[in-house]
Design a protein around this motif. Structure first.
Motif: not given
Length: 423
Positions: A99-108, A71-82
């Motif tokens: 696939s459901q949340y395109p702003q999500l990134r994951v590091m294992r 709502q406040v930063l459409p397509n202008d943010y990222e969530l990074i799970v480490v």
């Protein structure tokens, strides 16, 4: 994942799944680049979510954060799970959400563990102008993120969520947990007052910071309190604090152990003895001279009460009690006297924010505890001057009181009159 080489080609960087992105940082020291990794497009916010066995919480958290930020930063943010290779395969659950949340990134991470290093690893691959961190256990309310973002847009270098300002607080902590939390903060103020004294909640794990404030500075964190490292080594001028109520965990188990308290102390000592490596800010916090003067004037009334009772109790012409026993009783009466005057005058503006007798009683116990710690120092100095140096006991008492006055003022300012609501 392995950390023994760097990647230089854009084609080697998967901006969704970060398992193959390798970062080289020798000797346990870390640096965040001034610019995003090669191949990454700049975004406004990168929020790091360090995880370990949080598979039950991560879907709900990602859903709430995405809803708020869309709502406040459409397509202008990222969530990074480490994730530190969680046995409950939290990293796998997070990857299934991409696939459901395109702003999500994951590091294992396979060969490296620890909350602080997880946060910095996330920042190293982040593309945001603003970098942040939030716990995955839902104890940090996602809604507070909007207020933190507003503070950053109002030129703050760092905006942190605090349990100890305004209507902040904790939900249902036991006495022991409250004692340990406040004790750790008090210890930090003693060891590193120029760093921890700048904020009300230096152990907060929920904050945003401008990339430029920490970029290219060498960070050497340990344990789980990354904010200490940011405040101690970053270029932090303007600080904003937003009140929040720390929530109880609904799923999973708490990871706070005695080992983490030991690591916290080690981290404080390493920052303390960095010998110039801590970034010194030219614009220091202005000392509250007027409030300190009021505190001292109140203290004079306490000195009168203390001295009068000490004379009556100890002098052979009156009760003739032992010096230490007389001093302890006289000091406690003086502490009670000082509290009521300080609550009504010195810290009156803060007291008005905490209405009711229960709040006053809470402030009194904090004040009494801090002053009793000062009393221990007071008694030691008094006996040293009187028994070893032969100073008259009344003169020795005045000297001891003067030494602990600054201690009592500064610690009480930071702890006793902080507005804290428990909900």
């Amino acid at each position: 994942m392995n950390f023994d080489k760097k990647i230089h080609k854009k084609s080697d960087v998967d901006l969704n799944n970060l398992d193959n992105y390798l970062v080289e940082v020798p000797s346990g020291r870390f640096r965040v680049s001034s610019f995003p990794i090669e191949g990454g497009q700049l975004v406004e916010l990168s929020l790091i979510i360090p995880t370990y066995n949080e598979s039950k919480n991560i879907p709900h958290l990602i859903e709430k954060l995405s809803y708020i930020l869309d709502q406040v930063l459409p397509n202008d943010y990222e969530l990074i799970v480490v994730d530190d290779n969680s046995p409950d395969r939290c990293w796998e659950i997070a990857q299934s959400l991409i696939s459901q949340y395109p702003q999500l990134r994951v590091m294992r991470r396979v060969s490296e563990k620890g909350l602080s290093t997880a946060v910095i690893r996330g920042w190293q691959v982040a593309r945001g102008k603003i970098l942040g961190v939030i716990d995955a256990d839902l104890q940090h309310p996602p809604e507070i993120l909007l207020q933190l973002l507003t503070a950053m847009r109002n030129n703050a270098d760092i905006a942190l969520a605090s349990r100890y300002v305004g209507k902040g607080g904790v939900s249902d902590w036991s006495f022991i947990r409250r004692f340990l939390s406040r004790g750790a903060q008090l210890l930090g103020l003693v060891i590193l007052p120029d760093v921890l004294g700048r904020v009300s909640d230096p152990m907060s794990g929920y904050f945003l910071v401008h990339r430029s404030a920490i970029a290219e500075y060498t960070l050497n964190p340990s344990g789980y309190k990354i904010l200490l490292e940011v405040l101690g080594r970053g270029k932090i001028h303007q600080i904003a604090e937003v009140a929040y109520v720390f929530q109880e965990r609904l799923q999973g188990e708490s990871k706070v152990t005695w080992k983490q308290y030991v690591e916290y102390i080690q981290h404080l000592l390493r920052l303390r003895f960095s010998r110039g490596k801590i970034n010194r800010i030219k614009q220091r916090i202005s000392f509250p001279n007027k409030r300190f003067l009021q505190f001292c004037l109140v203290g004079l009334t306490g000195v009168f009460v203390d001295m009068l009772l000490l004379y009556i109790l100890h002098d052979p012409s009156f009760l003739g009690l032992g010096l230490t026993r007389s001093k302890i009783f006289a000091a406690e009466v003086a502490i009670i006297n000082n509290f009521f005057w300080n609550d009504a005058w010195t810290f009156n503006d803060l007291s008005r924010q905490q209405k009711g007798w229960l709040k006053r009683l809470e402030r009194f116990f904090k004040f009494n505890f801090i002053c009793l710690m000062g009393l221990i120092l007071n008694v030691l100095i008094l006996n040293l001057l009187f028994n070893l140096l032969g100073v008259h006991y009344l003169v020795a008492n005045v000297m001891a009181i003067a030494i602990v006055t600054f201690w009592n003022f500064w610690i009480n300012l930071k702890l006793s009159w902080r507005s804290t609501d428990t909900k």
